[in-house]
Design a protein around this motif. Structure first.
Motif, PDB file in Angstrom:
ATOM      1  N   SER A  26      13.415 -38.029  22.086  1.00  0.00           N
ATOM      2  CA  SER A  26      12.903 -39.187  22.831  1.00  0.00           C
ATOM      3  C   SER A  26      13.106 -39.066  24.338  1.00  0.00           C
ATOM      4  O   SER A  26      12.547 -39.831  25.104  1.00  0.00           O
ATOM      5  CB  SER A  26      13.569 -40.471  22.329  1.00  0.00           C
ATOM      6  N   LYS A  74      22.262 -49.376  20.651  1.00  0.00           N
ATOM      7  CA  LYS A  74      21.217 -49.345  19.636  1.00  0.00           C
ATOM      8  C   LYS A  74      21.171 -47.935  19.060  1.00  0.00           C
ATOM      9  O   LYS A  74      21.602 -46.970  19.703  1.00  0.00           O
ATOM     10  CB  LYS A  74      19.860 -49.714  20.225  1.00  0.00           C
ATOM     11  N   ALA A  75      20.653 -47.791  17.829  1.00  0.00           N
ATOM     12  CA  ALA A  75      20.572 -46.475  17.195  1.00  0.00           C
ATOM     13  C   ALA A  75      19.706 -45.553  18.036  1.00  0.00           C
ATOM     14  O   ALA A  75      18.694 -45.970  18.621  1.00  0.00           O
ATOM     15  CB  ALA A  75      20.009 -46.610  15.789  1.00  0.00           C
ATOM     16  N   ASN A 110      17.790 -43.138  17.076  1.00  0.00           N
ATOM     17  CA  ASN A 110      16.447 -43.054  16.491  1.00  0.00           C
ATOM     18  C   ASN A 110      16.447 -43.783  15.157  1.00  0.00           C
ATOM     19  O   ASN A 110      17.484 -44.261  14.685  1.00  0.00           O
ATOM     20  CB  ASN A 110      15.979 -41.598  16.351  1.00  0.00           C
ATOM     21  N   GLU A 111      15.258 -43.842  14.541  1.00  0.00           N
ATOM     22  CA  GLU A 111      15.101 -44.666  13.334  1.00  0.00           C
ATOM     23  C   GLU A 111      15.787 -44.086  12.109  1.00  0.00           C
ATOM     24  O   GLU A 111      15.939 -44.790  11.092  1.00  0.00           O
ATOM     25  CB  GLU A 111      13.608 -44.881  13.036  1.00  0.00           C
ATOM     26  N   THR A 112      16.212 -42.823  12.157  1.00  0.00           N
ATOM     27  CA  THR A 112      16.882 -42.232  10.987  1.00  0.00           C
ATOM     28  C   THR A 112      18.370 -42.589  10.931  1.00  0.00           C
ATOM     29  O   THR A 112      19.019 -42.360   9.910  1.00  0.00           O
ATOM     30  CB  THR A 112      16.748 -40.692  10.991  1.00  0.00           C
ATOM     31  N   LYS A 151      21.463 -45.278  10.967  1.00  0.00           N
ATOM     32  CA  LYS A 151      21.683 -46.680  10.597  1.00  0.00           C
ATOM     33  C   LYS A 151      23.167 -47.025  10.709  1.00  0.00           C
ATOM     34  O   LYS A 151      24.031 -46.153  10.601  1.00  0.00           O
ATOM     35  CB  LYS A 151      21.185 -46.943   9.169  1.00  0.00           C
ATOM     36  N   SER A 190      23.675 -40.983   9.001  1.00  0.00           N
ATOM     37  CA  SER A 190      22.906 -40.057   9.839  1.00  0.00           C
ATOM     38  C   SER A 190      22.838 -38.709   9.150  1.00  0.00           C
ATOM     39  O   SER A 190      23.785 -38.303   8.457  1.00  0.00           O
ATOM     40  CB  SER A 190      23.560 -39.905  11.219  1.00  0.00           C
TER      41      SER A 190
END
Length: 524
Positions: free
Chosen positions: A198, A341-342, A344-346, A348, A371
């Motif tokens: 990102s 915040k995380a 990325n979306e993978t 949690k 992760s």
């Protein structure tokens, strides 16, 4: 696997500078040629896939060459920070049982007395700055492994390395508990590299490696991401005093057009001080695109000063050795300390109690992470591994809470919470309150037994130590805390030191200060 990162960048950008320091540089093509020769040389010495090599080096080209040569042939790197203490080196070597030991003369002298216990395990010690043998059967020059006659082809061995192959053995810092050996495979490291997608890095970026290359911070936050994008790794020699080391940063930052800077909180504060000295307090434009800080909390009061100096706010990253790199990033802009915040979306997060049960939103508990980068486990310690990993989730040892929108708030380490006469005292809150005082440079709060419960105690270093009346400073700090905090949070005592001890990662050595406090309480 991990070697493919170098192979791909060499194919796409063979003439791009891969490594740079004040007295060295090489292109991706040159680096890859060294790695191929070294990997063949290691095989020639009888190394096989699944074996381990100990790397005990200051930041140097050889450290990176060794990483990727081992990755190419499926040999694990046992990473030994050049600033590790004897017991940490012992733990790594005895647990991982490497067959070869790569080091340099000065560091070899440091561990001579440890050699005998290692002798049954290690076949040879190779010194990167050693020209010839000294008559010893197991002390050899590193150049012996770089014989240009060695190639994978003429040795007749090509190694197929899979994603679940062990890649690295690293040591947790043990700052709040027992040190352990973290075992990681190729896939876990590769997923960490993907976490940086990102940020849009490319071959024009220049990563400045502040920490020693033989650390998680260098490998996971700098070396692997930089190699993935064909970027340049700029590094400083760690074979120097800390004061001189930090003074090297500003000239390199500006003259080499560094775009990526990542270090722990206390180091960034010292770098900012040196940049102000270098620029004489006048803002000078740099080429930085990203400034990350992690490892320690970066209190809110430092953000504005950092932006004034660097031209941008640093962004906090949250991760640990067990997660093989970052898993969360600052949630706010402007940033607020401890809110994430995380990445990325993978990735949690859950907040759990001691039975792995989820806690409600805005309720503190243990931060539990999912992760694909999470370690294989603690080497030779299945019991502890099962205590912290369950169904792919890792208990972090950190306290925090989740907001309903998913924002993660980190309160501190579980062991940095003290129950004092039935009331919870957050030692991090105590430290950050004291850091707001102009005289205070660094703070470490810990605790000691007091009557039937625990009581916080504080160690502080101050600016211009020699010119201060210590008793007056202590009294002032007590008065300051009483204005800011409830009575039950006030420490039993404040101890002023000329400087606070640091561990090998550059963080305040909390364990050493905890031991000192306990020893003093026993004497009292």
């Amino acid at each position: 696997m991990l070697y493919s990162l170098l192979e791909k960048s060499t194919k796409n950008r063979p003439d791009t500078i891969a490594l740079w320091s004040n007295d060295f540089s090489c292109t991706y093509f040159e680096l890859n040629e060294k790695v191929k020769i070294l990997s063949a040389g290691l095989l020639k010495q009888g190394l096989q896939k699944g074996d381990r090599i100990a790397s005990y080096l200051h930041s140097s080209p050889e450290a990176i060459q060794l990483y990727f040569a081992c990755f190419k042939i499926g040999v694990s790197v046992v990473v030994i920070n050049p600033f590790f203490r004897e017991f940490e080196i012992n733990l790594l070597v005895e647990t991982a049982q490497p067959k070869l030991f790569i080091t340099e003369r000065a560091l070899y002298e440091n561990i001579k007395k440890l050699i005998q216990p290692f002798s049954p395990i290690i076949n040879h010690y190779y010194l990167v700055d050693f020209a010839s043998t000294d008559g010893s059967n197991n002390l050899l020059p590193f150049l012996d492994l770089l014989n240009t006659n060695y190639t994978i082809e003429n040795i007749g061995t090509d190694v197929d390395v899979k994603g679940d192959q062990e890649a690295v053995i690293q040591l947790t810092s043990g700052s709040t508990g027992k040190s352990k050996c973290v075992q990681t495979n190729h896939n876990q490291k590769l997923f960490n590299v993907k976490a940086f997608e990102s940020f849009n890095f490319d071959h024009n970026d220049k990563f400045l490696v502040i920490s020693p290359m033989n650390t998680m911070g260098a490998l996971d936050f700098h070396i692997l991401p930089a190699i993935q994008y064909g970027a340049t790794i700029c590094f400083l020699s760690t074979n120097t005093t800390n004061d001189l080391y930090i003074k090297q940063v500003p000239p390199i930052l500006y003259e080499q057009n560094i775009t990526y800077l990542n270090c722990i909180s206390s180091t960034l504060r010292n770098i900012i001080k040196e940049i102000n000295n270098f620029t004489q307090g006048i803002y000078r434009k740099n080429m930085l695109r990203y400034v990350f800080v992690g490892g320690e909390r970066f209190p809110d009061l430092y953000y504005e000063n950092a932006k004034k100096c660097l031209g941008m706010y640093p962004r906090e990253l949250y991760g640990m050795t067990e997660t093989n790199g970052p898993c969360a990033i600052t949630a706010d802009n402007p940033p607020k300390c401890g809110r994430f915040k995380a990445l990325n979306e993978t990735i949690k997060f859950r907040i759990t109690n001691e039975n792995w049960e989820d806690m409600p939103h805005n309720t503190s508990g243990e931060i539990t992470i999912y992760s694909k980068t999470i370690m294989t486990g603690y080497l030779n310690d299945e019991k502890t591994t099962q205590q912290v990993i369950k169904d792919g989730w890792l208990k972090s040892g950190d306290m925090g809470y989740l907001e309903s929108n998913g924002t993660l708030n980190i309160v501190g380490r579980i062991k940095q919470m003290v129950i004092c006469n039935g009331c919870n005292v957050n030692l991090i809150e105590l430290e950050e309150t004291l850091l707001e005082c102009d005289d205070v440079h660094e703070v470490c709060a810990t605790s000691v037994p007091y009557m039937e419960f625990e009581k916080p105690v504080v160690f502080v270093s101050i600016h211009s130590f020699s010119s201060k009346n210590i008793a007056e400073v202590e009294q002032y700090l007590f008065s300051y805390l009483k204005k800011k905090l409830a009575d039950y949070k006030i420490p039993l005592y404040i101890r002023i030191l000329d400087k606070l001890p640091k561990n090998t990662n550059g963080k305040i050595d909390r364990k050493m200060l905890k031991d000192r406090a306990l020893e003093e309480s026993i004497q009292d």
